[in-house]
Design a protein around this motif. Structure first.
Motif, short mmCIF file in Angstrom:
data_model
loop_
_atom_site.label_atom_id
_atom_site.label_comp_id
_atom_site.label_asym_id
_atom_site.label_seq_id
_atom_site.Cartn_x
_atom_site.Cartn_y
_atom_site.Cartn_z
N GLY A 103 2.23 14.55 -3.26
CA GLY A 103 1.32 15.17 -2.30
C GLY A 103 1.22 14.41 -0.99
O GLY A 103 0.22 14.54 -0.28
N ALA A 104 2.25 13.61 -0.66
CA ALA A 104 2.19 12.79 0.55
C ALA A 104 2.63 13.58 1.77
O ALA A 104 3.65 13.30 2.38
CB ALA A 104 3.04 11.54 0.38
N LEU A 145 0.87 -1.18 0.00
CA LEU A 145 0.00 0.00 0.00
C LEU A 145 0.91 1.23 0.00
O LEU A 145 1.28 1.73 1.05
CB LEU A 145 -0.87 -0.04 1.25
N THR A 146 1.32 1.73 -1.18
CA THR A 146 2.27 2.85 -1.20
C THR A 146 1.55 4.19 -1.18
O THR A 146 0.50 4.35 -1.78
CB THR A 146 3.16 2.80 -2.46
N PHE A 147 2.17 5.13 -0.48
CA PHE A 147 1.65 6.49 -0.35
C PHE A 147 0.17 6.52 -0.01
O PHE A 147 -0.60 7.30 -0.58
CB PHE A 147 1.89 7.30 -1.64
N ALA A 148 -0.27 5.63 0.91
CA ALA A 148 -1.67 5.64 1.31
C ALA A 148 -1.89 6.77 2.31
O ALA A 148 -1.15 6.89 3.28
CB ALA A 148 -2.04 4.31 1.95
N PRO A 149 -2.88 7.64 2.06
CA PRO A 149 -3.13 8.75 3.00
C PRO A 149 -3.72 8.23 4.31
O PRO A 149 -4.18 7.08 4.38
CB PRO A 149 -4.13 9.62 2.25
N PRO A 162 -2.89 6.15 11.50
CA PRO A 162 -3.00 7.57 11.83
C PRO A 162 -2.23 8.47 10.86
O PRO A 162 -2.62 9.60 10.64
CB PRO A 162 -2.40 7.67 13.24
N LEU A 163 -1.13 7.95 10.27
CA LEU A 163 -0.31 8.82 9.42
C LEU A 163 -0.02 8.22 8.04
O LEU A 163 0.95 8.62 7.38
CB LEU A 163 1.01 9.15 10.13
N GLY A 164 -0.84 7.27 7.60
CA GLY A 164 -0.64 6.74 6.25
C GLY A 164 0.60 5.90 6.09
O GLY A 164 1.20 5.45 7.07
N THR A 165 0.99 5.69 4.82
CA THR A 165 2.19 4.88 4.54
C THR A 165 3.15 5.65 3.65
O THR A 165 2.80 6.65 3.04
CB THR A 165 1.82 3.57 3.80
N ASP A 166 4.41 5.15 3.59
CA ASP A 166 5.43 5.83 2.78
C ASP A 166 5.51 5.22 1.38
O ASP A 166 4.63 4.44 0.98
CB ASP A 166 6.78 5.81 3.50
#
Lengths: 319, 325
Positions: free
Chosen positions: A264-265, A62-66, A72-76
């Motif tokens: 936009g991450a 799951l890349t760059f998931a908001p 709480p802070l998404g993924t990288d």
């Protein structure tokens, strides 16, 4: 022995009563302490490892998931949980900062005491060295040093290299502060009396000088800590951190290099920076207030400029 | 102390510092493993043992490191020969000279803006002491101090490019690369907005603080009271007496800040892919291009030391307490 302990306890509780009323100091302590707690209890604060890749139901990373999609802070960029990296990053950032700060404090205090107490050529030499270090731009010097140490292929971790380089460069302000304090303390009556009854240098330094300046050294160390943490984040951002043990600076290095901005991450590049500001602000607030409360000669607030930090007599003695 | 004596001491000290920098640079260069011959010819070139030996003699590497090699290296540096870049295969001095002006432009703009704004706002904060404006100014400078340069750059980059449509990096747009800068001024200006803003915000706080505290100090002096008693308006007192006397610490701070400004340039040029010395330094670091890294270090350190000397000289000339001889 018991008497000293009681005295210490009474002073400490008096100090705590005064400190508790200081809002800036309390705010700083809360900021710093909360970060330390997060670092200590990192495994309790996240169900993942920093390296765990979060996968969607079909098994893809799951890349760059908001934050609305995951955690709480998404993924990288690699699908790892940002919150987990943040709480584990606190360990590295604080550890490097603390150790580098301790080295700087130790060198600075030792040289400051020796120069202030013995004076003469030792003092001259120390003051010239601090003058020189003040003028050489610090970041280029550190980068060249780190690069050279890396090229030497010593079998030491990049984190150790960072700790050593920061610790060995940022002791000068401590040395100057300690020196000027020692200069004034050694002229006082009780030192003259101790000497008159035959006390040696080591005894006078250990029993009369160190206890007097210790509180101030502690306050100064808290200030050095904020510098050390900021410098570490910068060096790590430039790619000199340990990628396998990412600090907040390393996280920002990853975020920047792997296009978190163009994707936009914001959840990837905002939190580590906020964490750095959180801790360094905490140290500055706490350190300033401690220094203000513990330094008898400091009448004005530390924030009101460098001139007020330097004791009045120093310039004339030094010139 | 006399003016001449003080200036002499400052010059002597600067020379000493430059010497220390030269020694550091020389030692680091020699500490590097591998052969200095390799450093000169590049890493990947294979050479026969005899050819290497010839080169070694040619470069004086068979002589003792001190004093022969040290003095020889100093002579090379003095003639502007800083070696060949490993990654770019061009003389280091040439590469540095090409980037110097871009960095001076950025640093100069940021410094001038932050000094002017810092003096004005610091003056106001000191004048309106303990008002909400003063508290705001103090809080701002505290937070600016605690913020990493590069992170502020990242935020401004993200915000400016998303909401204001400003360029995300570089000195000029791709189609203008290579043209003389004065022909593409509007494009250059658009690219300079964000990096300059980052520099300005970060250094503003410190100038503001020092101005505030020095104005507070001056305002408590007797001659200010005299001026007020003579019937001067507050603004007259501020401009004619307070400002002039409060400026002295600013000169020192500007000099002390030059080192930090260089650090700031390294971070900001990296974030904004700005084609200057800072970006060059970072690239050399990533590519492990040691001759370039050390040439850049030498240039940056010597410039900062020279600029400090200049500020010291200015201070001596400005300070009325130092007697001219």
């Amino acid at each position: 022995m018991l008497e000293t302990w009681f005295l210490f306890q009474r002073n400490l509780s008096a100090f705590w009563r005064a400190f508790r009323r200081n809002r800036m100091g309390m705010a700083g302590a809360v900021l710093l302490l909360s970060a330390v707690l997060v670092a200590l209890f990192a495994p309790l604060l996240s169900p993942y490892e920093p390296t765990t890749v979060i996968r969607d139901p079909s098994g893809r990373g799951l890349t760059f998931a908001p934050p609305s999609v995951h955690g709480p802070l998404g993924t990288d960029d690699a699908g790892r949980d940002v919150w987990t990296q943040l709480v584990y990053g606190a360990r590295i950032s604080l550890l490097v900062g603390f150790l580098a700060g301790l080295i700087a404090m130790f060198i600075g205090s030792l040289l400051g005491i020796l120069a202030g107490y013995f004076g003469g050529w030792l003092d001259m030499l120390l003051m010239r060295v601090t003058d020189v270090l003040l003028v050489i731009p610090d970041l280029p010097l550190m980068l060249v040093l780190v690069a050279t140490l890396r090229q030497m292929e010593l079998k030491i971790s990049p984190l150790v290299v960072l700790i050593l380089v920061i610790g060995l460069l940022y002791w000068t302000s401590t040395a100057r502060l300690v020196r000027s304090q020692v200069l004034s303390i050694k002229e006082r009556q009780f030192v003259a009396r101790a000497r008159a009854i035959g006390a040696g240098h080591v005894h006078i330094i250990r029993k009369h000088i160190v206890p007097q300046i210790l509180p101030l050294i502690v306050a100064n160390t808290v200030l050095i800590l904020s510098t050390a943490i900021l410098v570490e984040s910068g060096l790590a951002f430039l790619g000199l951190g340990d990628p396998t043990q990412p600090s907040w600076g390393t996280m920002l290095n990853f975020a920047f290099d792997r296009n978190a901005i163009s994707n936009g991450a914001w959840w990837f590049y905002l939190p580590p920076g906020l964490a750095i500001v959180w801790v360094s602000l905490g140290c500055v607030l706490l350190g300033n207030v401690l220094e203000e409360m513990l330094n008898p000669r400091l009448t004005a607030h530390h924030l009101e400029g460098e001139a007020s930090v330097r004791p009045a007599g120093e310039e004339t003695l030094h010139e | 102390m006399s003016r001449g004596g003080m200036l002499g001491r400052k010059v002597l000290f600067s020379l000493l510092t430059i010497f220390v920098v030269l020694v550091i640079n020389f030692v680091l260069f020699r500490v590097l493993p591998g052969d200095p011959v390799r450093a000169v010819i590049g890493r990947n070139v294979k050479l026969s043992a005899e050819a290497q030996q010839t080169l070694r003699e040619q470069f004086g590497l068979d002589k003792p490191i001190f004093p022969d090699q040290f003095l020889d290296t100093l002579g090379q540096w003095a003639r502007g020969n800083l070696g060949i870049s490993w990654s770019l295969r061009r003389p280091v001095a040439e590469i540095l000279a090409a980037k110097l002006w871009n960095t001076l432009l950025l640093i100069g703009l940021g410094q001038v803006l932050s000094i002017v704004l810092g003096i004005l706002l610091g003056l106001l904060a000191g004048w309106k002491r303990k008002t909400p404006f003063d508290v705001f100014a103090l809080t701002f400078s505290l937070i600016a101090w605690a913020t990493p340069t590069f992170w502020l750059g990242i935020i401004l980059l993200a915000a400016g490019s998303t909401w204001l449509g400003l360029p995300t990096g570089g000195l000029v747009s791709p189609e203008n690369v290579g043209k003389p800068l004065y022909t593409v001024l509007p494009d250059l200006a658009r690219h300079l907005v964000l990096p300059t803003l980052t520099l300005t915000i970060l250094y503003l706080g410190e100038y503001m603080l020092i101005m505030r505290s020095s104005i507070l100090e001056v305002l408590s002096e007797d001659y200010i009271l005299t001026a007020k008693a003579k019937g001067m308006t507050p603004w007259q007192v501020l401009w004619k007496h307070a400002l002039k006397n409060a400026m002295l610490p600013i000169v020192t701070l500007i000099a002390l800040n030059l080192g930090f400004t260089v650090s700031g340039a390294i971070y900001i040029e990296t974030v904004f892919s700005y084609d200057g010395l800072g970006k060059l330094f970072q690239t050399a670091l990533v590519k492990q291009d040691y001759p370039l890294l050390q040439g850049a270090f030498l240039l940056l350190a010597v410039s900062v030391i020279a600029a400090n000397l200049l500020a010291d000289v200015l201070y001596v000339l400005l300070d009325p307490r130092v007697k001219p001889t």
